[in-house]
Design a protein around this motif. Sequence first.
Motif, PDB file in Angstrom:
ATOM      1  N   TRP A 103      45.796  66.588  31.268  1.00 54.71           N
ATOM      2  CA  TRP A 103      45.094  67.461  32.207  1.00 54.71           C
ATOM      3  C   TRP A 103      44.209  66.596  33.079  1.00 54.71           C
ATOM      4  O   TRP A 103      43.438  65.780  32.581  1.00 54.71           O
ATOM      5  CB  TRP A 103      44.260  68.488  31.459  1.00 54.71           C
ATOM      6  CG  TRP A 103      45.112  69.412  30.648  1.00 54.71           C
ATOM      7  CD1 TRP A 103      45.553  69.208  29.373  1.00 54.71           C
ATOM      8  CD2 TRP A 103      45.662  70.652  31.063  1.00 54.71           C
ATOM      9  NE1 TRP A 103      46.345  70.256  28.970  1.00 54.71           N
ATOM     10  CE2 TRP A 103      46.417  71.162  29.989  1.00 54.71           C
ATOM     11  CE3 TRP A 103      45.582  71.389  32.238  1.00 54.71           C
ATOM     12  CZ2 TRP A 103      47.094  72.370  30.057  1.00 54.71           C
ATOM     13  CZ3 TRP A 103      46.249  72.603  32.313  1.00 54.71           C
ATOM     14  CH2 TRP A 103      46.990  73.087  31.229  1.00 54.71           C
ATOM     15  N   LEU A 104      44.322  66.749  34.387  1.00 53.51           N
ATOM     16  CA  LEU A 104      43.501  66.009  35.331  1.00 53.51           C
ATOM     17  C   LEU A 104      42.777  67.021  36.209  1.00 53.51           C
ATOM     18  O   LEU A 104      43.414  67.788  36.943  1.00 53.51           O
ATOM     19  CB  LEU A 104      44.360  65.076  36.187  1.00 53.51           C
ATOM     20  CG  LEU A 104      43.632  64.261  37.240  1.00 53.51           C
ATOM     21  CD1 LEU A 104      42.621  63.324  36.574  1.00 53.51           C
ATOM     22  CD2 LEU A 104      44.610  63.459  38.061  1.00 53.51           C
ATOM     23  N   GLU A 105      41.467  67.034  36.098  1.00 54.48           N
ATOM     24  CA  GLU A 105      40.644  67.989  36.830  1.00 54.48           C
ATOM     25  C   GLU A 105      41.148  69.413  36.645  1.00 54.48           C
ATOM     26  O   GLU A 105      41.219  70.207  37.589  1.00 54.48           O
ATOM     27  CB  GLU A 105      40.574  67.614  38.308  1.00 54.48           C
ATOM     28  CG  GLU A 105      39.911  66.270  38.540  1.00 54.48           C
ATOM     29  CD  GLU A 105      39.836  65.883  40.009  1.00 54.48           C
ATOM     30  OE1 GLU A 105      40.386  66.604  40.874  1.00 54.48           O
ATOM     31  OE2 GLU A 105      39.232  64.843  40.282  1.00 54.48           O
ATOM     32  N   GLY A 106      41.524  69.745  35.416  1.00 55.58           N
ATOM     33  CA  GLY A 106      41.967  71.090  35.076  1.00 55.58           C
ATOM     34  C   GLY A 106      43.404  71.407  35.426  1.00 55.58           C
ATOM     35  O   GLY A 106      43.865  72.523  35.196  1.00 55.58           O
ATOM     36  N   ARG A 107      44.140  70.441  35.957  1.00 48.42           N
ATOM     37  CA  ARG A 107      45.536  70.669  36.339  1.00 48.42           C
ATOM     38  C   ARG A 107      46.468  69.963  35.364  1.00 48.42           C
ATOM     39  O   ARG A 107      46.246  68.805  35.017  1.00 48.42           O
ATOM     40  CB  ARG A 107      45.795  70.169  37.753  1.00 48.42           C
ATOM     41  CG  ARG A 107      45.031  70.963  38.753  1.00 48.42           C
ATOM     42  CD  ARG A 107      45.333  70.501  40.143  1.00 48.42           C
ATOM     43  NE  ARG A 107      44.616  71.358  41.060  1.00 48.42           N
ATOM     44  CZ  ARG A 107      45.030  71.638  42.268  1.00 48.42           C
ATOM     45  NH1 ARG A 107      46.133  71.111  42.720  1.00 48.42           N
ATOM     46  NH2 ARG A 107      44.327  72.431  43.044  1.00 48.42           N
ATOM     47  N   PRO A 108      47.552  70.645  34.972  1.00 47.30           N
ATOM     48  CA  PRO A 108      48.487  70.040  34.028  1.00 47.30           C
ATOM     49  C   PRO A 108      49.410  69.029  34.704  1.00 47.30           C
ATOM     50  O   PRO A 108      49.875  69.245  35.827  1.00 47.30           O
ATOM     51  CB  PRO A 108      49.285  71.235  33.513  1.00 47.30           C
ATOM     52  CG  PRO A 108      49.269  72.201  34.663  1.00 47.30           C
ATOM     53  CD  PRO A 108      47.925  72.017  35.326  1.00 47.30           C
ATOM     54  N   ILE A 109      49.653  67.925  34.014  1.00 51.88           N
ATOM     55  CA  ILE A 109      50.585  66.901  34.485  1.00 51.88           C
ATOM     56  C   ILE A 109      51.448  66.499  33.292  1.00 51.88           C
ATOM     57  O   ILE A 109      50.932  66.094  32.259  1.00 51.88           O
ATOM     58  CB  ILE A 109      49.848  65.673  35.026  1.00 51.88           C
ATOM     59  CG1 ILE A 109      48.972  66.063  36.209  1.00 51.88           C
ATOM     60  CG2 ILE A 109      50.840  64.579  35.416  1.00 51.88           C
ATOM     61  CD1 ILE A 109      48.055  64.976  36.677  1.00 51.88           C
ATOM     62  N   ALA A 110      52.756  66.620  33.446  1.00 53.46           N
ATOM     63  CA  ALA A 110      53.692  66.179  32.412  1.00 53.46           C
ATOM     64  C   ALA A 110      54.369  64.915  32.918  1.00 53.46           C
ATOM     65  O   ALA A 110      54.903  64.889  34.027  1.00 53.46           O
ATOM     66  CB  ALA A 110      54.726  67.257  32.114  1.00 53.46           C
ATOM     67  N   GLU A 111      54.331  63.864  32.096  1.00 50.68           N
ATOM     68  CA  GLU A 111      54.941  62.598  32.491  1.00 50.68           C
ATOM     69  C   GLU A 111      55.932  62.163  31.427  1.00 50.68           C
ATOM     70  O   GLU A 111      55.621  62.130  30.243  1.00 50.68           O
ATOM     71  CB  GLU A 111      53.891  61.521  32.704  1.00 50.68           C
ATOM     72  CG  GLU A 111      54.506  60.222  33.193  1.00 50.68           C
ATOM     73  CD  GLU A 111      53.472  59.192  33.608  1.00 50.68           C
ATOM     74  OE1 GLU A 111      53.898  58.081  33.978  1.00 50.68           O
ATOM     75  OE2 GLU A 111      52.271  59.479  33.553  1.00 50.68           O
ATOM     76  N   LEU A 112      57.136  61.824  31.881  1.00 51.51           N
ATOM     77  CA  LEU A 112      58.177  61.300  31.010  1.00 51.51           C
ATOM     78  C   LEU A 112      57.985  59.798  30.884  1.00 51.51           C
ATOM     79  O   LEU A 112      57.456  59.157  31.789  1.00 51.51           O
ATOM     80  CB  LEU A 112      59.553  61.629  31.598  1.00 51.51           C
ATOM     81  CG  LEU A 112      60.785  61.401  30.744  1.00 51.51           C
ATOM     82  CD1 LEU A 112      60.709  62.167  29.429  1.00 51.51           C
ATOM     83  CD2 LEU A 112      62.035  61.814  31.506  1.00 51.51           C
ATOM     84  N   ASP A 113      58.399  59.229  29.762  1.00 53.09           N
ATOM     85  CA  ASP A 113      58.230  57.795  29.524  1.00 53.09           C
ATOM     86  C   ASP A 113      58.783  56.917  30.643  1.00 53.09           C
ATOM     87  O   ASP A 113      58.311  55.806  30.846  1.00 53.09           O
ATOM     88  CB  ASP A 113      58.897  57.387  28.206  1.00 53.09           C
ATOM     89  CG  ASP A 113      58.199  57.974  26.992  1.00 53.09           C
ATOM     90  OD1 ASP A 113      57.043  58.419  27.122  1.00 53.09           O
ATOM     91  OD2 ASP A 113      58.807  57.986  25.922  1.00 53.09           O
ATOM     92  N   ASP A 114      59.777  57.412  31.376  1.00 54.62           N
ATOM     93  CA  ASP A 114      60.366  56.593  32.445  1.00 54.62           C
ATOM     94  C   ASP A 114      59.581  56.664  33.757  1.00 54.62           C
ATOM     95  O   ASP A 114      59.975  56.089  34.758  1.00 54.62           O
ATOM     96  CB  ASP A 114      61.826  56.963  32.676  1.00 54.62           C
ATOM     97  CG  ASP A 114      62.023  58.341  33.292  1.00 54.62           C
ATOM     98  OD1 ASP A 114      61.018  59.048  33.568  1.00 54.62           O
ATOM     99  OD2 ASP A 114      63.183  58.725  33.507  1.00 54.62           O
TER     100      ASP A 114
END
Length: 74
Positions: A45-56
């Motif tokens: 979560w960055l500044e209340g916003r969701p971020i999904a990151e894949l290993d690549d």
Amino acid sequence: MRLGTRWAFGDEPPASVPTELRPRIAAAEARAAGDGTGRHWTLTWLEGRPIAELDDGTVVSDVIADALDGDEDW
């Protein structure tokens, strides 16, 4: 404060993954090269916003970039 989570590529995202990210994650997995073996998603979560990151390095978020701001010199 919100806690992130991790899950394996191809698995159902945990309940803590926001509904609006789920179709974007599924689309990213469909476009991904290979079978995804050994790769994992990380939700932060960055500044209340969701971020999904894949290993690549693939990133999925709820933010839609404004194409008109691409030439801004900040």
